[in-house]
Design a protein around this motif. Structure first.
Motif, mmCIF file in Angstrom:
data_model
loop_
_atom_site.group_PDB
_atom_site.id
_atom_site.type_symbol
_atom_site.label_atom_id
_atom_site.label_comp_id
_atom_site.label_asym_id
_atom_site.label_seq_id
_atom_site.Cartn_x
_atom_site.Cartn_y
_atom_site.Cartn_z
ATOM 1 N N GLY A 111 5.129 14.041 -64.063
ATOM 2 C CA GLY A 111 5.468 13.041 -65.059
ATOM 3 C C GLY A 111 5.532 11.637 -64.491
ATOM 4 N N ASP A 112 5.986 10.704 -65.348
ATOM 5 C CA ASP A 112 6.150 9.325 -64.910
ATOM 6 C C ASP A 112 7.585 8.880 -65.159
ATOM 7 N N GLY A 113 7.808 7.576 -65.128
ATOM 8 C CA GLY A 113 9.159 7.078 -65.231
ATOM 9 C C GLY A 113 9.828 7.272 -66.570
ATOM 10 N N SER A 114 9.079 7.638 -67.616
ATOM 11 C CA SER A 114 9.694 7.757 -68.939
ATOM 12 C C SER A 114 10.672 8.927 -68.997
ATOM 13 N N LEU A 115 10.190 10.139 -68.819
ATOM 14 C CA LEU A 115 11.084 11.302 -68.866
ATOM 15 C C LEU A 115 12.017 11.322 -67.660
ATOM 16 N N ILE A 116 11.494 10.973 -66.497
ATOM 17 C CA ILE A 116 12.332 10.951 -65.300
ATOM 18 C C ILE A 116 13.461 9.941 -65.484
ATOM 19 N N GLY A 117 13.113 8.766 -65.994
ATOM 20 C CA GLY A 117 14.129 7.743 -66.186
ATOM 21 C C GLY A 117 15.191 8.163 -67.185
ATOM 22 N N TYR A 118 14.778 8.842 -68.245
ATOM 23 C CA TYR A 118 15.741 9.274 -69.264
ATOM 24 C C TYR A 118 16.640 10.391 -68.723
ATOM 25 N N THR A 119 16.044 11.457 -68.215
ATOM 26 C CA THR A 119 16.846 12.604 -67.783
ATOM 27 C C THR A 119 17.696 12.278 -66.560
ATOM 28 N N HIS A 120 17.251 11.322 -65.748
ATOM 29 C CA HIS A 120 18.005 10.950 -64.556
ATOM 30 C C HIS A 120 18.835 9.683 -64.783
ATOM 31 N N GLY A 121 18.950 9.257 -66.040
ATOM 32 C CA GLY A 121 19.716 8.060 -66.361
ATOM 33 C C GLY A 121 21.207 8.322 -66.401
ATOM 34 N N PRO A 122 22.028 7.263 -66.431
ATOM 35 C CA PRO A 122 23.483 7.434 -66.347
ATOM 36 C C PRO A 122 24.094 8.188 -67.517
ATOM 37 N N ASP A 123 23.522 8.055 -68.725
ATOM 38 C CA ASP A 123 24.098 8.754 -69.872
ATOM 39 C C ASP A 123 23.963 10.267 -69.730
ATOM 40 N N VAL A 124 22.803 10.713 -69.222
ATOM 41 C CA VAL A 124 22.598 12.150 -69.035
ATOM 42 C C VAL A 124 23.365 12.648 -67.815
ATOM 43 N N LEU A 125 23.256 11.947 -66.700
ATOM 44 C CA LEU A 125 23.867 12.443 -65.466
ATOM 45 C C LEU A 125 25.395 12.425 -65.509
ATOM 46 N N SER A 126 25.976 11.614 -66.367
ATOM 47 C CA SER A 126 27.434 11.606 -66.478
ATOM 48 C C SER A 126 27.952 12.583 -67.530
ATOM 49 N N HIS A 127 27.038 13.308 -68.200
ATOM 50 C CA HIS A 127 27.441 14.298 -69.200
ATOM 51 C C HIS A 127 28.175 15.449 -68.501
ATOM 52 N N PRO A 128 29.301 15.915 -69.051
ATOM 53 C CA PRO A 128 30.089 16.946 -68.366
ATOM 54 C C PRO A 128 29.368 18.269 -68.160
ATOM 55 N N ASP A 129 28.334 18.552 -68.960
ATOM 56 C CA ASP A 129 27.612 19.813 -68.806
ATOM 57 C C ASP A 129 26.395 19.704 -67.899
ATOM 58 N N VAL A 130 26.132 18.511 -67.389
ATOM 59 C CA VAL A 130 25.086 18.341 -66.381
ATOM 60 C C VAL A 130 25.746 18.587 -65.032
ATOM 61 N N ARG A 131 25.568 19.805 -64.547
ATOM 62 C CA ARG A 131 26.358 20.232 -63.391
ATOM 63 C C ARG A 131 25.575 21.239 -62.552
ATOM 64 N N LEU A 132 25.816 21.194 -61.267
ATOM 65 C CA LEU A 132 25.222 22.139 -60.337
ATOM 66 C C LEU A 132 25.486 23.572 -60.782
ATOM 67 N N GLY A 133 24.433 24.374 -60.872
ATOM 68 C CA GLY A 133 24.575 25.787 -61.196
ATOM 69 C C GLY A 133 24.663 26.119 -62.670
ATOM 70 N N ARG A 134 24.697 25.088 -63.556
ATOM 71 C CA ARG A 134 24.843 25.347 -64.986
ATOM 72 C C ARG A 134 23.508 25.152 -65.694
ATOM 73 N N VAL A 135 23.046 26.182 -66.393
ATOM 74 C CA VAL A 135 21.798 26.121 -67.156
ATOM 75 C C VAL A 135 22.088 26.063 -68.653
ATOM 76 N N ASP A 136 22.865 27.001 -69.157
ATOM 77 C CA ASP A 136 23.164 27.068 -70.593
ATOM 78 C C ASP A 136 23.965 25.840 -71.026
ATOM 79 N N GLY A 137 23.483 25.179 -72.080
ATOM 80 C CA GLY A 137 24.189 24.027 -72.613
ATOM 81 C C GLY A 137 24.042 22.759 -71.791
ATOM 82 N N ASN A 138 23.218 22.796 -70.785
ATOM 83 C CA ASN A 138 22.996 21.631 -69.915
ATOM 84 C C ASN A 138 21.940 20.736 -70.556
ATOM 85 N N PRO A 139 22.281 19.508 -71.006
ATOM 86 C CA PRO A 139 21.307 18.672 -71.711
ATOM 87 C C PRO A 139 20.135 18.226 -70.847
#
Length: 405
Positions: free
Chosen positions: A177-205
């Motif tokens: 991919g390019d910076g569009s999806l990478i930038g969104y999924t790796h952005g602060p709003d997604v990475l600070s989501h409580p379900d974005v966590r090491l080892g968690r797949v279900d419910g992880n945005p």
């Protein structure tokens, strides 16, 4: 004790400290070639030969030098099952540096001649997908993926700071991919989501957005492996979501360690290929501090021996990471500034800033201690020099493949 350093080990002695070493449950190891062919015999969903017709254009997206995936073995197993068709191999770099010819030959053997390094500047849009809430995110991928009749991938299902576990469609939609999806999924709003966590797949945005992007691209089939402390634990093939769920369960059983205590210092091993750059080596500390259970006491430190043969790193993302840390005056100011947004690739600086708010981070045994010191971290010649006498110490020999909690 011995800890990984590059492709070898380093001796660590802490006689003045109370030391506890994490021991992973592990599991029975397998030959990845044998396991890959067995997985292809019993896939999740349709068998690979039934998906492809003679003469079709097939693109196989493989992992890059930052993953210890046995790509040559996995590619060989898939190509054995394909009819006479036109096969291209795309190296899923994301925003990492291109692989060299020598690295391609090492990773892909006889198939290296089919390989092309991904260039995010060449990506073309194939659609949009729903992100968190009502967000719509454009999905752009390399033309070899966008124009293929069939898209296949390899991958390593291992603990991942954001996706919970890597592998599945992530190899394609992030790697190609390019910076569009990478930038969104790796952005602060997604990475600070409580379900974005090491080892968690279900419910992880993060994982859910990546999986929807895989649907938009048309990732039909993947062949992934997972590994434990002593080698590969299994392979799985077929529909990407099912493959990740399958191997994540295998990995959890081998890598999970119950832990409630905290320590003055935590020493986390990384080793090759991750310890070639500061960008990748900092995963050791962030995986520990920002996982399900943070084992470091307030004001404590995390120590990672890492060679850093490439310094901070040479890819676009690595350079952005380095510049963010190098120009920061403090972890707190960097964290607050980056909450407003940042360029794709710089997300590792954001995550490092989060970890630095919890603990001091040390890198030892490196070839570039000055780079470490420039980036809000501490450098020492040896692990022993970074641990204060009398400390309670937890040693995690494989920090990237240990789930504490």
């Amino acid at each position: 004790m011995q800890l990984p350093l590059g492709t070898g080990t380093v001796e660590v002695s802490l006689p003045d400290c109370a030391v506890r070493t994490v021991e992973l449950p592990g599991g029975e190891t397998v030959d990845p070639a044998v396991a890959a062919r067995a997985a292809l015999d019993d896939p999740h969903g349709p068998a690979l030969p039934s998906l492809v017709d003679p003469g079709d254009d097939v693109t196989v997206v493989v992992t890059d030098v930052t993953r210890a995936t046995p790509d040559e073995v996995l590619v060989a197993a898939m190509l054995e099952r394909l009819p006479d068709c036109n096969v291209s191999i795309l190296v899923g770099l994301g925003l990492h540096r291109p692989m060299t010819e020598s690295e391609l030959r090492t990773a892909l053997g006889e198939y290296a001649t089919l390989a092309t390094n991904h260039d995010p500047d060449e990506a073309v849009e194939v659609g949009t997908v729903r992100g968190v809430g009502s967000d719509r995110v454009p999905v752009r991928v390399h033309p070899l993926v966008a124009e293929a009749d069939h898209v296949l991938s390899t991958g390593m299902v291992e603990p991942h700071q954001y996706a919970g576990f890597s592998g599945g469609s992530k190899t394609v939609v992030v790697g190609a991919g390019d910076g569009s999806l990478i930038g969104y999924t790796h952005g602060p709003d997604v990475l600070s989501h409580p379900d974005v966590r090491l080892g968690r797949v279900d419910g992880n945005p993060f994982r859910e957005t990546v999986d929807r992007a895989g649907d938009a691209v048309g990732v039909e089939f993947c062949l992934n492996v997972t590994k434990g402390p002593d080698g590969f634990l299994g392979a799985s093939a077929g529909r990407p979501r099912a493959v990740v769920a399958d191997l994540a369960e295998t990995a959890r059983e081998a890598l999970s360690v119950p832990l409630e205590d905290t320590f003055d210092a935590v020493v986390g091993g990384v080793g090759a290929p991750k310890d070639a750059t500061l960008y990748q080596a900092t995963r050791g500390a962030t995986y520990l501090v920002l996982g399900e259970h943070n084992p470091v006491r307030s004001g404590g430190r995390v120590i990672t021996p890492a060679r850093l043969t490439e310094g901070a790193g040479e890819g676009t993302g690595e350079r952005r990471f380095y510049e963010r840390l190098r120009t920061a005056t403090s972890a707190e100011s960097l964290y607050e500034a980056m909450r407003a947004g940042y360029d794709p690739g710089a997300q590792r600086a954001f995550v490092v800033a989060r970890a630095l708010r919890e603990a001091d981070l040390w890198i030892t045994n490196s070839e570039h201690p000055a780079v470490v010191e420039e980036c809000l971290l501490h450098a020492a010649e040896r692990v022993d020099d970074a641990v204060e006498p009398g400390s309670d110490v937890l040693v995690v020999p494989d920090a990237l493949n240990t789930l504490l909690g």
